[in-house]
Structures are given as C-alpha cells and as structure tokens.
Design an enzyme around this catalytic site. Structure first.
Site, PDB file in Angstrom:
ATOM      1  CG  HIS A 279       0.139   4.419   4.682  1.00  0.00           C
ATOM      2  ND1 HIS A 279      -0.560   3.686   5.610  1.00  0.00           N
ATOM      3  CD2 HIS A 279      -0.729   5.357   4.201  1.00  0.00           C
ATOM      4  CE1 HIS A 279      -1.802   4.159   5.686  1.00  0.00           C
ATOM      5  NE2 HIS A 279      -1.931   5.162   4.834  1.00  0.00           N
TER       6      HIS A 279
ATOM      7  CG  ASP B 157       0.782  -1.262   7.774  1.00  0.00           C
ATOM      8  OD1 ASP B 157       1.682  -2.087   8.014  1.00  0.00           O
ATOM      9  OD2 ASP B 157       0.976  -0.039   7.710  1.00  0.00           O
TER      10      ASP B 157
ATOM     11  CG  ASP C   4       5.041   3.007   7.312  1.00  0.00           C
ATOM     12  OD1 ASP C   4       4.083   3.507   6.710  1.00  0.00           O
ATOM     13  OD2 ASP C   4       4.924   2.010   8.063  1.00  0.00           O
ATOM     14  CG  HIS C   5       4.210   0.192   4.157  1.00  0.00           C
ATOM     15  ND1 HIS C   5       4.011  -1.112   4.525  1.00  0.00           N
ATOM     16  CD2 HIS C   5       3.835   0.939   5.230  1.00  0.00           C
ATOM     17  CE1 HIS C   5       3.532  -1.149   5.766  1.00  0.00           C
ATOM     18  NE2 HIS C   5       3.419   0.085   6.209  1.00  0.00           N
TER      19      HIS C   5
ATOM     20  CG  HIS D  80      -0.389   0.116   2.518  1.00  0.00           C
ATOM     21  ND1 HIS D  80       0.390  -0.862   3.093  1.00  0.00           N
ATOM     22  CD2 HIS D  80      -0.448   1.114   3.437  1.00  0.00           C
ATOM     23  CE1 HIS D  80       0.771  -0.472   4.290  1.00  0.00           C
ATOM     24  NE2 HIS D  80       0.279   0.732   4.523  1.00  0.00           N
TER      25      HIS D  80
ATOM     26  CG  HIS E 141       4.119  -1.641  11.417  1.00  0.00           C
ATOM     27  ND1 HIS E 141       4.943  -0.557  11.568  1.00  0.00           N
ATOM     28  CD2 HIS E 141       3.403  -1.416  10.287  1.00  0.00           C
ATOM     29  CE1 HIS E 141       4.721   0.302  10.569  1.00  0.00           C
ATOM     30  NE2 HIS E 141       3.791  -0.201   9.782  1.00  0.00           N
TER      31      HIS E 141
ATOM     32  CG  HIS F 157      -3.807   0.219   6.833  1.00  0.00           C
ATOM     33  ND1 HIS F 157      -3.705   0.776   8.077  1.00  0.00           N
ATOM     34  CD2 HIS F 157      -2.663   0.567   6.173  1.00  0.00           C
ATOM     35  CE1 HIS F 157      -2.539   1.418   8.173  1.00  0.00           C
ATOM     36  NE2 HIS F 157      -1.899   1.306   7.031  1.00  0.00           N
TER      37      HIS F 157
HETATM   38 FE    FE Z   1       2.849   0.874   8.087  1.00  0.00          FE
HETATM   39 ZN    ZN Z   2       0.191   1.723   6.513  1.00  0.00          ZN
END
Ligand code: FE
Ligand code: ZN
Length: 255
Positions: free
Chosen positions: A58, A129, A60-61, A56, A167, A112
C-alpha cells in the site's frame, strides 16, 4: 542493541526508525513518505540509512521508498508476492534477514493484503497493517480465515513482544473493543489510558502481545462472551473462531 523511535507521517502513520548507535546506521520500516526520514537524516549528520523494510504494497507504506533509496543507497526488503518499488531482496515466510546486526525472521501474514509480511526479532514485532493496537487491518485482499490464522501466528510469539504496527488507530479500536466486551476491565482501563495519551498528543504504541491478548477482540475469539456478541450481531451460531473473527471484522467495518 537497537533503539526504536517513531517518525509520524500523513495523519496517522508511523514510520519506525531503528538506530544502531554504535555504528551510526539506521533502518526504517514502511516509509510511506520520504520527507520525515529525510528531515531526520538532515538533523542527524553522520547517520547512514542502510536498510528499508516493507511489510506490504500500500502507498502509505511504500510511497517514500524510491526517493530514500536514491538518496542513501539503502537496501530495500519487501514481500516476494507483492509489487514493491525499488525492492532489492524479496522475502517469503520463514526467511531471515540481517538488519543492523540483528537477525529478523519473516512471517507471512496474509489478510490485509495477500503478500503481507511481518518482521520479528527477539521481542520486537513489525507487523504493518495486520495486528493493530486493540484491532487489526481491514481485509482488502484476503479472507477472514487467512487473517485469523495470521493473527494466531503473531499471538503465538512471546507475550512480552512489543508490537510496532503502522497506524495510530488505538483509540477508535478500543471504542469498538468496548462495544464487543462492555464488562472487560482491561479494556476499560486501557481506554482511559489511551484517551489521556491522545489528549496529551502522545502516541499509544508500541503495544505488547500480552496487552493485546487482554484487550484486542480480534485475538479474543475464543472467549465465550465475544462469541455470544458475534452471534448476536450476525444472527448465526458462529461455530469456529474464524467465523467469530469474520463476524467481528464485518461489524468493525461499519462501526
Ligand atoms: Fe496502512
Ligand atoms: Zn495497508
């Protein structure tokens, strides 16, 4: 056969590294940061990064995607419905992708984020996530109904499936799970194991679907005790499993 290991990133992310020993090729899932992957490649001369899988959009990905693609020429796979930097192959529900000689099936798992996808191959699940160990992702874009259905579709995979989420949230998730089910012995046992692992500085992943079904409240909305707890929390008779799910998710957001 592929070998899987974790490259830690930021404070609690894992970038999953898939290695094809025979051909010295590798792939990464959700590289939010390029640095840990670059460091690994420098420590392993001769290895080629051939594929990057994204679940996805985001940061942090996806934060490391463009640098890694530039450096390695890797093919970038990602969800069709989201804006993914450097994406070469846009994926939708039920698509198949061949990575390191393995066929991965793409599953659409909105909740998410709306375009979130997961990758499944023969007992290996990379779910970003969506499903966490003893928990699930927050609902940033989707509805509780969507997330509940997405978790259902993941829970329908074989019980021995190993769950590679992104995570290290297991400990705090289990504390919530125990608040939902104070008398569940599997949760108590898992909590003790996870406390020890974290004290030793070790990761708690991957999980398995079998263990998640025993200890993850978000997969246990059909249990009478879980429904009763959800009813208690929001003062409603939560008649559907997705209503129970919604009550649990709202509770967890403030836990
Ligand atoms: Fe994340
Ligand atoms: Zn995420």
């Amino acid at each position: 056969m592929i070998q899987i290991s974790a490259l830690p990133a930021f404070t609690d992310n894992y970038i999953w590294l898939l290695q094809d020993q025979h051909h010295q090729r590798c792939a990464v899932v959700d590289p939010g940061d390029a640095a840990p992957v670059v460091a690994w490649l420098q420590q392993h001369p001769g290895w080629v990064l051939s594929d990057i899988l994204i679940t996805h959009h985001h940061h942090d990905h996806v934060g490391g995607v463009e640098q890694l693609k530039q450096l390695s020429g890797a093919t970038v796979y990602g969800p069709a419905r989201e804006n993914i930097p450097g994406r070469d192959v846009a994926l939708d529900d039920q698509d198949q992708v061949s990575v390191l000689g393995c066929e991965f099936r793409v599953m659409s798992v909105p909740g998410h984020t709306l375009g979130h996808i997961a990758y499944y191959h023969d007992g290996l699940l990379f779910c970003g996530d969506t499903l966490f160990a003893a928990g699930c992702g927050r609902l940033f874009e989707g509805t509780p109904e969507q997330m509940h259905q997405s978790l259902d579709s993941l829970a329908a995979l074989p019980a021995e499936t190993r769950v590679y989420c992104t995570h290290e949230y297991t400990l705090s998730n289990l504390k919530f799970a125990q608040a939902v089910e104070p008398h569940n012995p599997d949760i108590a046992e898992r909590l003790a194991t996870v406390i020890q692992l974290r004290e030793d500085g070790r990761m708690t992943l991957p999980s398995t679907l079998a263990l998640e079904k025993l200890t993850n409240p978000f997969l246990r909305t059909a249990e009478t005790s879980v429904k009763q707890k959800a009813d208690e929390r929001n003062g409603l008779d939560n008649l559907s499993q997705s209503a129970v799910f919604a009550a649990l998710r709202a509770w967890k957001d403030k836990f």
